[in-house]
Design a protein around this motif. Structure first.
Motif, mmCIF file in Angstrom:
data_model
loop_
_atom_site.group_PDB
_atom_site.id
_atom_site.type_symbol
_atom_site.label_atom_id
_atom_site.label_comp_id
_atom_site.label_asym_id
_atom_site.label_seq_id
_atom_site.Cartn_x
_atom_site.Cartn_y
_atom_site.Cartn_z
ATOM 1 N N LYS A 1 32.928 -11.255 -15.181
ATOM 2 C CA LYS A 1 31.828 -11.961 -15.834
ATOM 3 C C LYS A 1 30.588 -11.058 -15.891
ATOM 4 O O LYS A 1 30.123 -10.553 -14.881
ATOM 5 N N LYS A 2 30.091 -10.836 -17.077
ATOM 6 C CA LYS A 2 28.941 -9.957 -17.271
ATOM 7 C C LYS A 2 27.654 -10.739 -17.050
ATOM 8 O O LYS A 2 27.548 -11.905 -17.434
ATOM 9 N N PRO A 3 26.660 -10.099 -16.450
ATOM 10 C CA PRO A 3 25.359 -10.768 -16.337
ATOM 11 C C PRO A 3 24.730 -10.942 -17.723
ATOM 12 O O PRO A 3 24.865 -10.073 -18.579
ATOM 13 N N ARG A 4 24.051 -12.070 -17.916
ATOM 14 C CA ARG A 4 23.510 -12.386 -19.244
ATOM 15 C C ARG A 4 22.197 -11.682 -19.535
ATOM 16 O O ARG A 4 21.866 -11.432 -20.677
ATOM 17 N N ASN A 5 21.422 -11.387 -18.483
ATOM 18 C CA ASN A 5 20.133 -10.731 -18.715
ATOM 19 C C ASN A 5 19.849 -9.730 -17.583
ATOM 20 O O ASN A 5 20.633 -9.578 -16.656
ATOM 21 N N ARG A 6 18.720 -9.066 -17.690
ATOM 22 C CA ARG A 6 18.370 -8.022 -16.738
ATOM 23 C C ARG A 6 18.157 -8.593 -15.331
ATOM 24 O O ARG A 6 18.510 -7.961 -14.329
ATOM 25 N N LYS A 7 17.613 -9.781 -15.240
ATOM 26 C CA LYS A 7 17.359 -10.405 -13.935
ATOM 27 C C LYS A 7 18.676 -10.667 -13.200
ATOM 28 O O LYS A 7 18.805 -10.380 -12.014
ATOM 29 N N GLU A 8 19.662 -11.209 -13.920
ATOM 30 C CA GLU A 8 20.973 -11.458 -13.310
ATOM 31 C C GLU A 8 21.651 -10.141 -12.919
ATOM 32 O O GLU A 8 22.294 -10.053 -11.879
ATOM 33 N N ALA A 9 21.481 -9.114 -13.772
ATOM 34 C CA ALA A 9 22.095 -7.812 -13.480
ATOM 35 C C ALA A 9 21.505 -7.206 -12.213
ATOM 36 O O ALA A 9 22.238 -6.695 -11.358
ATOM 37 N N SER A 10 20.198 -7.292 -12.068
ATOM 38 C CA SER A 10 19.573 -6.725 -10.858
ATOM 39 C C SER A 10 19.935 -7.544 -9.620
ATOM 40 O O SER A 10 20.148 -6.984 -8.540
ATOM 41 N N ALA A 11 20.038 -8.858 -9.768
ATOM 42 C CA ALA A 11 20.453 -9.699 -8.638
ATOM 43 C C ALA A 11 21.885 -9.374 -8.231
ATOM 44 O O ALA A 11 22.196 -9.281 -7.033
ATOM 45 N N TYR A 12 22.750 -9.164 -9.225
ATOM 46 C CA TYR A 12 24.144 -8.798 -8.947
ATOM 47 C C TYR A 12 24.218 -7.441 -8.225
ATOM 48 O O TYR A 12 24.950 -7.272 -7.262
ATOM 49 N N ARG A 13 23.420 -6.483 -8.709
ATOM 50 C CA ARG A 13 23.391 -5.149 -8.091
ATOM 51 C C ARG A 13 22.887 -5.212 -6.654
ATOM 52 O O ARG A 13 23.437 -4.569 -5.757
ATOM 53 N N ARG A 14 21.814 -5.995 -6.437
ATOM 54 C CA ARG A 14 21.258 -6.139 -5.073
ATOM 55 C C ARG A 14 22.278 -6.745 -4.132
ATOM 56 O O ARG A 14 22.428 -6.307 -2.987
ATOM 57 N N GLU A 15 22.991 -7.756 -4.605
ATOM 58 C CA GLU A 15 24.006 -8.410 -3.767
ATOM 59 C C GLU A 15 25.142 -7.441 -3.432
ATOM 60 O O GLU A 15 25.609 -7.389 -2.301
ATOM 61 N N LYS A 16 25.535 -6.660 -4.436
ATOM 62 C CA LYS A 16 26.602 -5.686 -4.210
ATOM 63 C C LYS A 16 26.168 -4.629 -3.195
ATOM 64 O O LYS A 16 26.923 -4.263 -2.286
ATOM 65 N N VAL A 17 24.932 -4.140 -3.319
ATOM 66 C CA VAL A 17 24.396 -3.139 -2.374
ATOM 67 C C VAL A 17 24.289 -3.745 -0.983
ATOM 68 O O VAL A 17 24.597 -3.086 0.026
ATOM 69 N N ARG A 18 23.862 -5.012 -0.900
ATOM 70 C CA ARG A 18 23.739 -5.675 0.405
ATOM 71 C C ARG A 18 25.096 -5.782 1.093
ATOM 72 O O ARG A 18 25.225 -5.516 2.293
ATOM 73 N N ILE A 19 26.122 -6.139 0.314
ATOM 74 C CA ILE A 19 27.467 -6.263 0.885
ATOM 75 C C ILE A 19 27.968 -4.906 1.366
ATOM 76 O O ILE A 19 28.514 -4.782 2.462
ATOM 77 N N GLU A 20 27.761 -3.861 0.551
ATOM 78 C CA GLU A 20 28.199 -2.513 0.936
ATOM 79 C C GLU A 20 27.461 -2.038 2.189
ATOM 80 O O GLU A 20 28.046 -1.428 3.074
ATOM 81 N N ARG A 21 26.153 -2.327 2.262
ATOM 82 C CA ARG A 21 25.364 -1.916 3.424
ATOM 83 C C ARG A 21 25.825 -2.639 4.684
ATOM 84 O O ARG A 21 25.913 -2.049 5.760
ATOM 85 N N ALA A 22 26.151 -3.923 4.546
ATOM 86 C CA ALA A 22 26.650 -4.686 5.699
ATOM 87 C C ALA A 22 27.981 -4.117 6.187
ATOM 88 O O ALA A 22 28.210 -3.984 7.398
ATOM 89 N N LYS A 23 28.854 -3.766 5.242
ATOM 90 C CA LYS A 23 30.134 -3.161 5.626
ATOM 91 C C LYS A 23 29.911 -1.829 6.334
ATOM 92 O O LYS A 23 30.571 -1.513 7.322
ATOM 93 N N MET A 24 28.949 -1.035 5.831
ATOM 94 C CA MET A 24 28.674 0.269 6.419
ATOM 95 C C MET A 24 28.092 0.129 7.825
ATOM 96 O O MET A 24 28.465 0.868 8.745
ATOM 97 N N GLN A 25 27.181 -0.837 8.013
ATOM 98 C CA GLN A 25 26.599 -1.050 9.344
ATOM 99 C C GLN A 25 27.660 -1.496 10.345
ATOM 100 O O GLN A 25 27.665 -1.055 11.494
ATOM 101 N N GLU A 26 28.570 -2.345 9.896
ATOM 102 C CA GLU A 26 29.662 -2.785 10.776
ATOM 103 C C GLU A 26 30.576 -1.605 11.101
ATOM 104 O O GLU A 26 31.028 -1.453 12.235
ATOM 105 N N ALA A 27 30.829 -0.754 10.105
ATOM 106 C CA ALA A 27 31.673 0.428 10.344
ATOM 107 C C ALA A 27 31.006 1.396 11.310
ATOM 108 O O ALA A 27 31.689 2.067 12.094
ATOM 109 N N MET A 28 29.679 1.475 11.293
ATOM 110 C CA MET A 28 28.968 2.346 12.233
ATOM 111 C C MET A 28 29.163 1.876 13.672
ATOM 112 O O MET A 28 29.156 2.677 14.598
ATOM 113 N N LYS A 29 29.344 0.566 13.859
ATOM 114 C CA LYS A 29 29.569 0.034 15.208
ATOM 115 C C LYS A 29 31.027 0.150 15.629
ATOM 116 O O LYS A 29 31.313 0.393 16.794
#
Length: 196
Positions: free
Chosen positions: A44-72
């Motif tokens: 599903k594609k984001p409809r506007n720039r706001k949704e796209a940036s929210a999607y990107r932020r969520e994806k980065v947050r998930i990746e960062r959480a995985k990385m922090q857990e992997a560091m432990k």
């Protein structure tokens, strides 16, 4: 030929349920409708720039959480590229299993400099002693780093003969600069334990 045996009754055959296959996925196969819905929601594609940036932020947050857990936990799949691989893991274990001069350098140098500042007016010979202690500490750090790099490269050449040791010495030295409890990824071996 195709008849039931006399010992087998209809009740026994009805109650015997098929056992799950060992190594199976442990869940039923999704229906075509469920599979298509899952695929469409993933695409599903984001409809506007706001949704796209929210999607990107969520994806980065998930990746960062995985990385922090992997560091432990040391999970190699989600570690940063600089820490990935069996050679880097071996280098971390090699550093964490030994005592290092650099671990104690900061507190020792801090105490020496404070003594030099506080008592330099009282004892005229103290600044000269402080300079000598600083020099001894710096030489000790340099010798420790040289021995660490040489020993690590030898151990890696023996354990991983086809792997490159380029940059591994600096990686190990950089790890010794951190106090053991603050190192990331977290140490996985005890002091004195031989790295696997």
């Amino acid at each position: 030929m195709f008849r039931r045996t006399k010992s087998e009754t209809p009740q026994q055959t009805a109650t015997t349920a098929p056992q799950p296959k060992p190594g199976g996925k442990g869940r039923p196969t999704p229906t075509r409708r469920e599979a298509e819905a899952a695929r469409k929601s993933a695409l599903k594609k984001p409809r506007n720039r706001k949704e796209a940036s929210a999607y990107r932020r969520e994806k980065v947050r998930i990746e960062r959480a995985k990385m922090q857990e992997a560091m432990k936990t040391g999970d190699d799949r989600y570690l940063p590229a600089a820490d990935k691989g069996p050679v880097r893991r071996f280098a971390r274990d090699y550093v964490d299993a030994r005592w290092s001069v650099m671990e104690f350098a900061l507190p020792v140098l801090l105490v020496i400099s404070l003594l030099g500042v506080v008592f330099s007016a009282t004892f005229r010979w103290l600044p000269g002693l402080v300079n000598i202690l600083f020099l001894v500490m710096i030489l000790g750090i340099a010798a420790d780093w040289f021995l660490l790099s040489a020993g690590l490269k030898r151990a890696i050449a023996k354990k991983f003969p086809n792997e490159s040791t380029k940059g591994i010495g600096f990686y190990a030295v950089r790890r010794t600069m951190q106090m053991r409890r603050w190192r990331l990824p977290k140490p996985m071996v005890a002091r004195g334990e031989k790295p696997a």
